[in-house]
Write a protein that holds these residues in place. Structure first.
Motif, PDB file in Angstrom:
ATOM      1  N   ASP A 270      42.937  28.728  27.229  1.00  0.00           N
ATOM      2  CA  ASP A 270      42.165  29.011  26.517  1.00  0.00           C
ATOM      3  C   ASP A 270      41.400  30.118  27.270  1.00  0.00           C
ATOM      4  OD1 ASP A 270      41.673  26.941  26.010  1.00  0.00           O
ATOM      5  OD2 ASP A 270      40.640  26.097  27.778  1.00  0.00           O
ATOM      6  N   ASP A 271      40.300  31.107  26.765  1.00  0.00           N
ATOM      7  CA  ASP A 271      39.493  32.247  27.472  1.00  0.00           C
ATOM      8  C   ASP A 271      39.383  32.355  28.550  1.00  0.00           C
ATOM      9  OD1 ASP A 271      37.975  35.014  27.706  1.00  0.00           O
ATOM     10  OD2 ASP A 271      38.229  34.752  25.195  1.00  0.00           O
ATOM     11  N   PRO A 272      39.374  32.888  29.478  1.00  0.00           N
ATOM     12  CA  PRO A 272      38.381  32.882  30.772  1.00  0.00           C
ATOM     13  C   PRO A 272      37.197  33.549  30.601  1.00  0.00           C
ATOM     14  CG  PRO A 272      39.865  35.375  30.651  1.00  0.00           C
ATOM     15  CD  PRO A 272      40.215  34.334  28.972  1.00  0.00           C
ATOM     16  N   ALA A 273      36.655  34.116  29.052  1.00  0.00           N
ATOM     17  CA  ALA A 273      35.507  34.260  29.383  1.00  0.00           C
ATOM     18  C   ALA A 273      34.070  32.735  29.893  1.00  0.00           C
ATOM     19  CB  ALA A 273      34.850  34.465  27.917  1.00  0.00           C
ATOM     20  N   SER A 274      34.374  31.844  29.152  1.00  0.00           N
ATOM     21  CA  SER A 274      33.171  30.640  29.375  1.00  0.00           C
ATOM     22  C   SER A 274      33.005  30.431  30.859  1.00  0.00           C
ATOM     23  CB  SER A 274      33.570  29.734  28.866  1.00  0.00           C
ATOM     24  OG  SER A 274      34.976  28.794  29.011  1.00  0.00           O
TER      25      SER A 274
ATOM     26  N   LEU B 257      44.463  30.994  34.738  1.00  0.00           N
ATOM     27  CA  LEU B 257      44.383  31.944  35.818  1.00  0.00           C
ATOM     28  C   LEU B 257      43.942  32.915  35.898  1.00  0.00           C
ATOM     29  CD1 LEU B 257      44.783  28.243  38.436  1.00  0.00           C
ATOM     30  CD2 LEU B 257      42.267  28.976  37.257  1.00  0.00           C
ATOM     31  N   GLY B 258      45.227  33.255  36.265  1.00  0.00           N
ATOM     32  CA  GLY B 258      45.828  34.438  36.085  1.00  0.00           C
ATOM     33  C   GLY B 258      45.138  35.850  35.184  1.00  0.00           C
TER      34      GLY B 258
ATOM     35  N   ALA C  23      41.580  35.285  36.876  1.00  0.00           N
ATOM     36  CA  ALA C  23      41.418  36.178  38.528  1.00  0.00           C
ATOM     37  C   ALA C  23      41.503  37.518  37.854  1.00  0.00           C
ATOM     38  CB  ALA C  23      42.260  35.859  39.119  1.00  0.00           C
ATOM     39  N   THR C  24      42.026  37.643  36.714  1.00  0.00           N
ATOM     40  CA  THR C  24      42.013  39.533  36.469  1.00  0.00           C
ATOM     41  C   THR C  24      40.499  39.457  35.826  1.00  0.00           C
ATOM     42  OG1 THR C  24      44.443  39.491  36.954  1.00  0.00           O
ATOM     43  CG2 THR C  24      42.736  41.275  35.038  1.00  0.00           C
ATOM     44  N   THR C  25      39.494  38.365  35.190  1.00  0.00           N
ATOM     45  CA  THR C  25      38.840  38.699  34.735  1.00  0.00           C
ATOM     46  C   THR C  25      37.748  39.343  35.393  1.00  0.00           C
ATOM     47  OG1 THR C  25      39.587  37.860  32.546  1.00  0.00           O
ATOM     48  CG2 THR C  25      37.018  38.044  32.925  1.00  0.00           C
TER      49      THR C  25
ATOM     50  N   GLU D 116      48.999  37.332  38.808  1.00  0.00           N
ATOM     51  CA  GLU D 116      50.322  35.409  38.334  1.00  0.00           C
ATOM     52  C   GLU D 116      50.922  34.621  39.341  1.00  0.00           C
ATOM     53  OE1 GLU D 116      54.605  35.093  36.128  1.00  0.00           O
ATOM     54  OE2 GLU D 116      53.657  36.818  36.175  1.00  0.00           O
ATOM     55  N   PHE D 117      49.914  33.004  38.931  1.00  0.00           N
ATOM     56  CA  PHE D 117      50.238  32.409  40.573  1.00  0.00           C
ATOM     57  C   PHE D 117      51.285  30.942  40.361  1.00  0.00           C
ATOM     58  CE2 PHE D 117      45.658  33.087  40.047  1.00  0.00           C
ATOM     59  CZ  PHE D 117      45.522  33.981  40.943  1.00  0.00           C
TER      60      PHE D 117
END
Length: 143
Positions: free
Chosen positions: A56-60, A81-82, A85-87, A99-100
């Motif tokens: 998934d795109d982390p934007a939402s 998740l990485g 967190a970067t976003t 990177e987890f």
């Protein structure tokens, strides 16, 4: 291993203000979230949150976090998740600086600023715990 991470989190006091645990729709994430809630003795909402699948795109999720008034814990998957967190920290998805590994924990905190490119809150890394090293990295760490 999740119990060891929960024990670390409980002793650190890092989760005392958490009011909700968001998890991905995948069964393992829900199981992990439920175990963490039990082990940490949290009285919180358990929420299946859209946008937390590995691709998934982390934007939402970043938008929902931007509007969240209370601290949340997120249980999800790499690479999402990485990238999330970067976003939150950098305001952009690339290059990915987090990177987890499985059962890794990162604490992010709002800085009070806003990212120029997205208008979302700026966040900083307040610490990382990894089961691989068994060590905690301190505030300001960017992985």
């Amino acid at each position: 291993m999740t119990r060891q991470v929960a024990s670390f989190l409980k002793s650190s006091g890092a989760v005392s203000s958490v009011r909700a645990v968001w998890h991905s729709p995948l069964a393992r994430a829900r199981e992990t979230a439920e175990l963490l809630i039990k082990e940490l003795e949290l009285d919180v909402l358990l929420i299946e949150a859209p946008g937390l699948l590995p691709t998934d795109d982390p934007a939402s999720v970043a938008d929902r976090l931007d509007n969240a008034s209370d601290p949340v814990m997120i249980v999800g998957h790499e690479p999402q998740l990485g990238v999330l967190a970067t976003t939150l920290v950098r305001g952009k998805t690339r290059p990915v600086v987090f990177e987890f590994k499985k059962t890794a924990v990162v604490a992010l905190e709002r800085t009070g600023g806003r990212h120029k490119s997205t208008g979302r809150s700026c966040w900083r890394c307040d610490g990382i715990f990894s089961r691989i090293t068994g060590q905690q990295q301190g505030p300001g760490t960017t992985a």
